[in-house]
Design a protein around this motif. Sequence first.
Motif, PDB file in Angstrom:
ATOM      1  N   ASN A  30      70.475 -54.988   7.720  1.00  0.00           N
ATOM      2  CA  ASN A  30      70.279 -54.283   6.559  1.00  0.00           C
ATOM      3  C   ASN A  30      69.784 -55.237   5.149  1.00  0.00           C
ATOM      4  O   ASN A  30      70.018 -54.730   4.060  1.00  0.00           O
ATOM      5  CB  ASN A  30      70.968 -53.247   5.773  1.00  0.00           C
ATOM      6  CG  ASN A  30      70.790 -52.108   7.056  1.00  0.00           C
ATOM      7  OD1 ASN A  30      69.712 -51.775   7.597  1.00  0.00           O
ATOM      8  ND2 ASN A  30      72.017 -51.375   7.457  1.00  0.00           N
ATOM      9  N   HIS A  31      69.840 -56.432   5.762  1.00  0.00           N
ATOM     10  CA  HIS A  31      69.580 -57.565   4.191  1.00  0.00           C
ATOM     11  C   HIS A  31      67.914 -57.577   4.352  1.00  0.00           C
ATOM     12  O   HIS A  31      67.279 -57.250   5.145  1.00  0.00           O
ATOM     13  CB  HIS A  31      70.082 -58.761   4.626  1.00  0.00           C
ATOM     14  CG  HIS A  31      71.602 -58.768   4.825  1.00  0.00           C
ATOM     15  ND1 HIS A  31      72.380 -58.298   3.512  1.00  0.00           N
ATOM     16  CD2 HIS A  31      72.541 -58.810   5.780  1.00  0.00           C
ATOM     17  CE1 HIS A  31      73.557 -58.080   4.276  1.00  0.00           C
ATOM     18  NE2 HIS A  31      73.638 -58.444   5.442  1.00  0.00           N
ATOM     19  N   GLN A  32      67.421 -58.169   3.224  1.00  0.00           N
ATOM     20  CA  GLN A  32      65.948 -58.211   2.959  1.00  0.00           C
ATOM     21  C   GLN A  32      65.755 -59.749   2.890  1.00  0.00           C
ATOM     22  O   GLN A  32      66.350 -60.426   2.082  1.00  0.00           O
ATOM     23  CB  GLN A  32      65.513 -57.698   1.788  1.00  0.00           C
ATOM     24  CG  GLN A  32      64.266 -57.840   1.327  1.00  0.00           C
ATOM     25  CD  GLN A  32      63.743 -57.524  -0.046  1.00  0.00           C
ATOM     26  OE1 GLN A  32      63.975 -56.274  -0.610  1.00  0.00           O
ATOM     27  NE2 GLN A  32      63.478 -58.352  -0.727  1.00  0.00           N
ATOM     28  N   VAL A  33      64.925 -60.163   3.738  1.00  0.00           N
ATOM     29  CA  VAL A  33      64.450 -61.521   3.709  1.00  0.00           C
ATOM     30  C   VAL A  33      62.865 -61.813   3.069  1.00  0.00           C
ATOM     31  O   VAL A  33      62.065 -61.349   3.661  1.00  0.00           O
ATOM     32  CB  VAL A  33      64.439 -62.380   5.055  1.00  0.00           C
ATOM     33  CG1 VAL A  33      64.213 -63.718   4.989  1.00  0.00           C
ATOM     34  CG2 VAL A  33      65.880 -61.982   5.697  1.00  0.00           C
ATOM     35  N   LYS A  34      62.819 -62.415   2.136  1.00  0.00           N
ATOM     36  CA  LYS A  34      61.434 -62.723   1.335  1.00  0.00           C
ATOM     37  C   LYS A  34      61.354 -64.192   1.896  1.00  0.00           C
ATOM     38  O   LYS A  34      62.055 -65.162   1.475  1.00  0.00           O
ATOM     39  CB  LYS A  34      61.250 -62.641   0.177  1.00  0.00           C
ATOM     40  CG  LYS A  34      60.091 -62.388  -0.583  1.00  0.00           C
ATOM     41  CD  LYS A  34      60.114 -61.880  -1.876  1.00  0.00           C
ATOM     42  CE  LYS A  34      59.845 -60.124  -1.725  1.00  0.00           C
ATOM     43  NZ  LYS A  34      59.624 -59.629  -2.905  1.00  0.00           N
ATOM     44  N   ILE A  35      59.980 -64.263   2.483  1.00  0.00           N
ATOM     45  CA  ILE A  35      59.727 -65.807   2.962  1.00  0.00           C
ATOM     46  C   ILE A  35      58.437 -66.249   2.266  1.00  0.00           C
ATOM     47  O   ILE A  35      57.333 -65.403   2.254  1.00  0.00           O
ATOM     48  CB  ILE A  35      59.751 -66.081   4.293  1.00  0.00           C
ATOM     49  CG1 ILE A  35      59.465 -67.448   4.897  1.00  0.00           C
ATOM     50  CG2 ILE A  35      59.017 -65.081   5.195  1.00  0.00           C
ATOM     51  CD1 ILE A  35      60.215 -67.691   6.462  1.00  0.00           C
ATOM     52  N   GLU A  36      58.327 -67.544   1.969  1.00  0.00           N
ATOM     53  CA  GLU A  36      57.099 -67.860   1.424  1.00  0.00           C
ATOM     54  C   GLU A  36      55.926 -67.941   2.418  1.00  0.00           C
ATOM     55  O   GLU A  36      56.375 -68.461   3.487  1.00  0.00           O
ATOM     56  CB  GLU A  36      57.052 -69.307   0.946  1.00  0.00           C
ATOM     57  CG  GLU A  36      56.179 -69.535  -0.247  1.00  0.00           C
ATOM     58  CD  GLU A  36      56.667 -70.606  -1.023  1.00  0.00           C
ATOM     59  OE1 GLU A  36      57.631 -71.146  -1.286  1.00  0.00           O
ATOM     60  OE2 GLU A  36      55.706 -71.463  -1.613  1.00  0.00           O
ATOM     61  N   LYS A  37      54.759 -67.682   2.184  1.00  0.00           N
ATOM     62  CA  LYS A  37      53.747 -67.512   3.300  1.00  0.00           C
ATOM     63  C   LYS A  37      53.616 -69.153   3.914  1.00  0.00           C
ATOM     64  O   LYS A  37      53.392 -70.051   2.871  1.00  0.00           O
ATOM     65  CB  LYS A  37      52.492 -66.985   2.664  1.00  0.00           C
ATOM     66  CG  LYS A  37      52.078 -65.642   2.923  1.00  0.00           C
ATOM     67  CD  LYS A  37      50.743 -65.294   2.626  1.00  0.00           C
ATOM     68  CE  LYS A  37      50.664 -63.695   2.383  1.00  0.00           C
ATOM     69  NZ  LYS A  37      50.036 -63.084   1.666  1.00  0.00           N
ATOM     70  N   GLY A  38      53.383 -69.191   4.985  1.00  0.00           N
ATOM     71  CA  GLY A  38      53.102 -70.647   5.703  1.00  0.00           C
ATOM     72  C   GLY A  38      54.343 -71.530   5.759  1.00  0.00           C
ATOM     73  O   GLY A  38      54.375 -72.601   6.150  1.00  0.00           O
TER      74      GLY A  38
END
Length: 370
Positions: A30-38
């Motif tokens: 239940n953690h949120q991972v935001k990753i930069e495109k590319g």
Amino acid sequence: MKIGVPKEIKNHEQRVAMTPLGVQLLTRDNHQVKIEKGAGEAAGFSDEAYKEAGALLTDSSAEVWQQELIVKVKEPQATEYHFFREGMILLTYLHLANEPELTNALKEKGVTAIAYETMTKDQSDLPMLTPMSQIAGRLSVQLAAHYLQSPKGGKGILLGGVPGVENGHVVIIGGGVAGQNALQIAKGLGAHVTLLDVKPSVLQKIEEVYGNEVVTLMSNEVNIAQAVQKADIVIGAVLIPGSKAPTLVTEEMVKAMKPGSVIVDIAVDQGGIFETEDHTTTHDDPVYMKHGILHYAVANMPGAVPKTSTIALTDVTIPYVLKIANSGIEQVAKQDTMVYSGINTYQGYITNEAIADTFNEDYRSLSKLL
Ligand SMILES: NC(=O)c1ccc[n+]([C@@H]2O[C@H](COP(=O)([O-])OP(=O)(O)OC[C@H]3O[C@@H](n4cnc5c(N)ncnc54)[C@H](O)[C@@H]3O)[C@@H](O)[C@H]2O)c1
């Protein structure tokens, strides 16, 4: 917890700090991972794969840096310092002793900065560095064998020889993680191998594994000079923790080698062990010739195999990302010596004594701040 994975912007850095599998493990909890495109493209991980694993993708690096825990590979670059803010947790390779401005920026902004390279249970075991030394060791022989070919400037020999033709000779100086991995590949390719180390226990261990298949020698000036003279390939794999690498192979010894031989100095990131090394090289232009000998002196060798390196790095880092995300940094720092020893700056203080000493700054014991 909200976790951000930026795209690496350091020159020639193609690794990414998290694989889609890592994302999957975090989102499952239940953690949120935001990753930069590319971010994973150069390492062979598509945006699509991250999306399928449950990551949120964004074009905006600022948005990624707004997350609570930032997971990276290399130290932040100067253009990223403005993203620092109080309470941010940063987990990455930092090597702060070489980075006064970065140290200052982390301290001033009150970032909790955790350096992979200082995460340890005891000083001799650095589990976050091990996979990179394994990769550099294995790559070193593979690369050197390539440069031994005459179109590459080498003396034109096949390392493993063929029936009726003698095989090549590899000399490895330093029998730790990188040296033993170089040995494994050199033996696999059919080379004669001589390995030198200062620790009898290291030489003994190698003899136990390889018997008479490998010549082990105590590392001293005489043995190094004799071994290097006969070598087609010399690999530098020495480490004296916390110190600059010693100069073990002098200019005279290099001059005595046969033209077209190859030197790969894995220890170049600590200053290198060859006197003839006057600069580090890059993956774009990895070798130079001096006294007829090819010198390979790339300080970030694992960057040549970003996919393998990314998976190997994530394998060792993800358990700690999960721990921090599940329990919070303070709780984990109190319970886990690896995380505790990794924290270099906290609440505006330098909490690593060696780094504070390097910059003549105040040191605060983390245990008093927690
Ligand atoms: N260039 C790169 O991309 C890259 C990548 C990973 C690691 N490295 C570097 O490779 C080096 C080796 O790392 P490691 O993880 O194998 O270290 P390690 O601690 O596992 O092994 C180092 C070995 O050097 C030996 N040694 C010390 N002094 C010696 C001497 N005078 N003669 C011979 N041997 C000596 C030690 O006894 C030890 O066995 C380090 O400098 C590390 O930073 C470079």
